[in-house]
Design a protein around this motif. Structure first.
Motif, short mmCIF file in Angstrom:
data_model
loop_
_atom_site.label_atom_id
_atom_site.label_comp_id
_atom_site.label_asym_id
_atom_site.label_seq_id
_atom_site.Cartn_x
_atom_site.Cartn_y
_atom_site.Cartn_z
N ALA A 73 0.82 -1.21 0.00
CA ALA A 73 0.00 0.00 0.00
C ALA A 73 0.85 1.26 0.00
CB ALA A 73 -0.92 0.00 1.22
N LEU A 74 2.10 1.13 0.45
CA LEU A 74 3.02 2.27 0.48
C LEU A 74 3.97 2.26 -0.72
CD1 LEU A 74 3.89 2.10 4.28
CD2 LEU A 74 2.39 3.75 3.17
N GLY A 75 3.69 1.37 -1.65
CA GLY A 75 4.55 1.29 -2.83
C GLY A 75 5.83 0.54 -2.61
N ALA A 76 5.86 -0.31 -1.59
CA ALA A 76 7.08 -1.06 -1.26
C ALA A 76 6.81 -2.55 -1.37
CB ALA A 76 7.57 -0.70 0.13
N GLY A 100 -2.07 6.69 5.58
CA GLY A 100 -1.79 7.34 4.31
C GLY A 100 -0.43 8.00 4.23
N HIS A 101 0.50 7.63 5.12
CA HIS A 101 1.84 8.19 5.07
C HIS A 101 2.72 7.37 4.12
CE1 HIS A 101 0.50 10.56 8.39
NE2 HIS A 101 0.36 9.51 9.17
N ALA A 102 3.94 7.83 3.93
CA ALA A 102 4.89 7.12 3.07
C ALA A 102 6.05 6.60 3.91
CB ALA A 102 5.41 8.05 1.98
N ILE A 103 6.77 5.63 3.36
CA ILE A 103 8.01 5.17 4.00
C ILE A 103 9.14 6.02 3.44
CG2 ILE A 103 9.57 3.24 4.37
CD1 ILE A 103 7.34 1.33 3.83
N ASP A 104 9.86 6.67 4.32
CA ASP A 104 10.94 7.54 3.88
C ASP A 104 12.18 6.71 3.55
OD1 ASP A 104 12.19 9.89 3.29
OD2 ASP A 104 12.84 10.28 5.34
N CYS A 105 12.88 7.10 2.50
CA CYS A 105 14.12 6.43 2.10
C CYS A 105 15.29 7.31 2.51
CB CYS A 105 14.13 6.19 0.59
SG CYS A 105 15.71 5.54 -0.02
N VAL A 119 16.67 -0.58 -0.42
CA VAL A 119 16.11 -1.48 0.59
C VAL A 119 16.26 -0.83 1.95
CG1 VAL A 119 16.30 -3.74 1.70
CG2 VAL A 119 16.57 -3.54 -0.78
N VAL A 120 15.17 -0.77 2.71
CA VAL A 120 15.19 -0.14 4.03
C VAL A 120 14.74 -1.14 5.09
CG1 VAL A 120 14.79 2.17 3.11
CG2 VAL A 120 12.83 0.75 3.75
N ARG A 121 15.22 -0.93 6.29
CA ARG A 121 14.82 -1.75 7.45
C ARG A 121 13.82 -0.95 8.26
NH1 ARG A 121 16.75 -1.98 12.87
NH2 ARG A 121 16.57 -4.06 13.84
N ARG A 122 12.63 -1.51 8.45
CA ARG A 122 11.59 -0.78 9.16
C ARG A 122 10.86 -1.70 10.14
NH1 ARG A 122 13.91 2.79 7.42
NH2 ARG A 122 13.22 4.66 6.30
N GLN A 123 10.33 -1.11 11.18
CA GLN A 123 9.52 -1.84 12.14
C GLN A 123 8.16 -2.14 11.51
OE1 GLN A 123 8.74 0.33 15.74
NE2 GLN A 123 8.69 -1.52 16.99
N TYR A 124 7.72 -3.39 11.61
CA TYR A 124 6.46 -3.78 10.98
C TYR A 124 5.30 -2.89 11.44
CZ TYR A 124 8.73 -8.19 9.61
OH TYR A 124 9.56 -9.13 9.05
N LEU A 125 5.25 -2.63 12.72
CA LEU A 125 4.13 -1.85 13.27
C LEU A 125 4.08 -0.46 12.66
CD1 LEU A 125 1.79 -1.73 15.26
CD2 LEU A 125 3.40 -0.98 17.03
N ARG A 126 5.24 0.16 12.47
CA ARG A 126 5.28 1.51 11.90
C ARG A 126 4.84 1.49 10.44
NH1 ARG A 126 7.80 5.34 14.95
NH2 ARG A 126 8.18 6.61 13.11
N VAL A 127 5.19 0.43 9.72
CA VAL A 127 4.77 0.32 8.32
C VAL A 127 3.25 0.18 8.25
CG1 VAL A 127 4.87 -1.11 6.24
CG2 VAL A 127 6.96 -0.66 7.55
N GLU A 128 2.68 -0.64 9.12
CA GLU A 128 1.24 -0.83 9.11
C GLU A 128 0.51 0.45 9.51
OE1 GLU A 128 -0.25 -4.50 10.86
OE2 GLU A 128 1.73 -5.39 10.68
N LYS A 129 1.06 1.17 10.48
CA LYS A 129 0.44 2.44 10.87
C LYS A 129 0.52 3.46 9.74
CE LYS A 129 0.87 2.35 15.92
NZ LYS A 129 1.46 3.02 17.11
N ALA A 130 1.65 3.47 9.04
CA ALA A 130 1.81 4.39 7.91
C ALA A 130 0.81 4.06 6.81
CB ALA A 130 3.24 4.32 7.38
N ARG A 170 11.79 -3.29 -0.14
CA ARG A 170 12.36 -2.58 -1.29
C ARG A 170 11.38 -1.49 -1.72
NH1 ARG A 170 13.39 -6.54 -4.21
NH2 ARG A 170 15.64 -6.69 -3.89
N LEU A 171 11.86 -0.25 -1.76
CA LEU A 171 11.01 0.88 -2.11
C LEU A 171 10.95 1.07 -3.62
CD1 LEU A 171 12.21 3.42 0.60
CD2 LEU A 171 10.45 1.65 0.76
N ARG A 172 10.09 1.99 -4.05
CA ARG A 172 9.95 2.26 -5.49
C ARG A 172 11.28 2.70 -6.11
NH1 ARG A 172 5.05 5.17 -4.00
NH2 ARG A 172 3.19 4.02 -4.64
N CYS A 173 12.08 3.41 -5.32
CA CYS A 173 13.35 3.92 -5.83
C CYS A 173 14.39 2.82 -6.00
CB CYS A 173 13.89 5.00 -4.88
SG CYS A 173 14.19 4.40 -3.19
#
Length: 303
Positions: A89-92, A129-134, A114-125, A108-111
């Motif tokens: 949903a965040l394009g990753a 409607g937020h994005a994952i920052d690279c 590859v980023v390391r992120r906490q699962y909970l923060r990704v689901e909240k984002a 892996r992001l659109r760009c």
């Protein structure tokens, strides 16, 4: 005569083989599993474990019997699918779990980074409607913003302050600048700018004998005496004294040193801080002061 060796039965779960334990499950367990969204397949390994199959996705898992009886078993297949859907949903694309922590995954992001992120923060984002920052793209953007104003991005801030980076001006001088300020070009070179940032300045230490609350105040100014007498709004009857001044090459350097001193006081001697509400409008400053005698003794300025 041909002899056959009978191998014990086994169940394959997540690529690993688990031997079936030769003891029938309790008759009540299948109904318990059914009510919790699973099929009970068999016992495995020992009398304490069983294999469940998820109704939703068909994933099999080895679960302890007491977890089945007393708790809600989790389906890791469904959990992974939920996390992958959130990333999508965040394009990753969720590509792997993190080996060091079960709370993190690699996406892996659109760009392409590859980023390391906490699962909970990704689901909240994803839910908000937020994005994952690279990080890599973000630093490239900071560099592009800086070049618009004659600066280049040097790297992390020398003071390690969050929200700052080290930038190098066209003249060759490097200094820490707020990312937000650089985005708007609101940055003055501490070496060549013809304003306060590039001119010599002082870090000062004032003694201010407020009634019932003598304090010392540290700050920076190009003209400490004027700062003390005319800019701090101290009542005429209050006795004041300039305890010490230190000349620095630029206003930028003075700001940096003053900030470092305040940070050291907060981290090492928080008990010496007098917050703004304690002296109110008696001193026209948004910062805080320090109790006079303990601070003077600590700084070795006693007479």
């Amino acid at each position: 005569m041909t002899h056959h060796t009978r191998l014990p039965s086994a169940v394959l779960v997540d690529g690993a083989s688990h031997l079936v334990f030769p003891l029938a499950p309790d008759p009540s367990w299948p109904a318990i599993a059914e009510a919790k969204g699973f099929d009970l397949i068999t016992r495995v390994t020992d009398r304490y474990r069983c294999v469940l199959r998820c109704h939703a996705c068909g994933t099999k898992a080895v679960v302890r019997i007491n977890v089945l009886r007393d708790h809600q078993p989790l389906c890791h297949g469904c959990i992974y699918q939920r996390r992958a859907t959130a990333a999508l949903a965040l394009g990753a694309e969720l590509i792997a779990a993190d080996a060091g922590s079960r709370h993190y995954g690699h996406s892996r992001l659109r760009c392409g980074h590859v980023v390391r992120r906490q699962y909970l923060r990704v689901e909240k984002a994803a839910a908000g409607g937020h994005a994952i920052d690279c990080e890599a793209c973000r630093e490239i953007r900071y560099g592009t913003e800086a070049r618009h104003f004659g600066w280049t991005l040097d790297g992390p801030a020398r003071g390690r302050r969050p929200g700052y980076r080290s930038y190098r001006h066209g003249c060759g001088h490097a200094q820490d600048v707020s990312i937000g300020n650089m985005a708007w070009g609101d940055a003055s070179c501490g070496a060549c700018a013809q304003n306060w940032a590039g001119k010599p300045s002082y870090v000062y230490l004032f003694k201010i004998d407020l009634p019932g609350l003598p304090v010392v105040k540290m700050g920076y100014s190009a003209r400490p005496a004027k700062r003390l007498r005319h800019q701090l709004g101290i009542a005429r009857g209050v006795r004041t004294e300039i305890l010490r001044v230190m000349l620095l090459s630029s206003g930028n350097a003075a700001v940096r040193e003053e900030s470092a001193c305040h940070r050291a006081m907060r981290e090492r001697h928080a008990h010496l801080i007098v917050p703004k509400p304690m002296f109110g409008d008696a001193i026209n400053t948004q910062g805080r002061c320090d109790p006079c005698q303990p601070a003077i003794q600590y700084l070795g300025l006693g007479r």
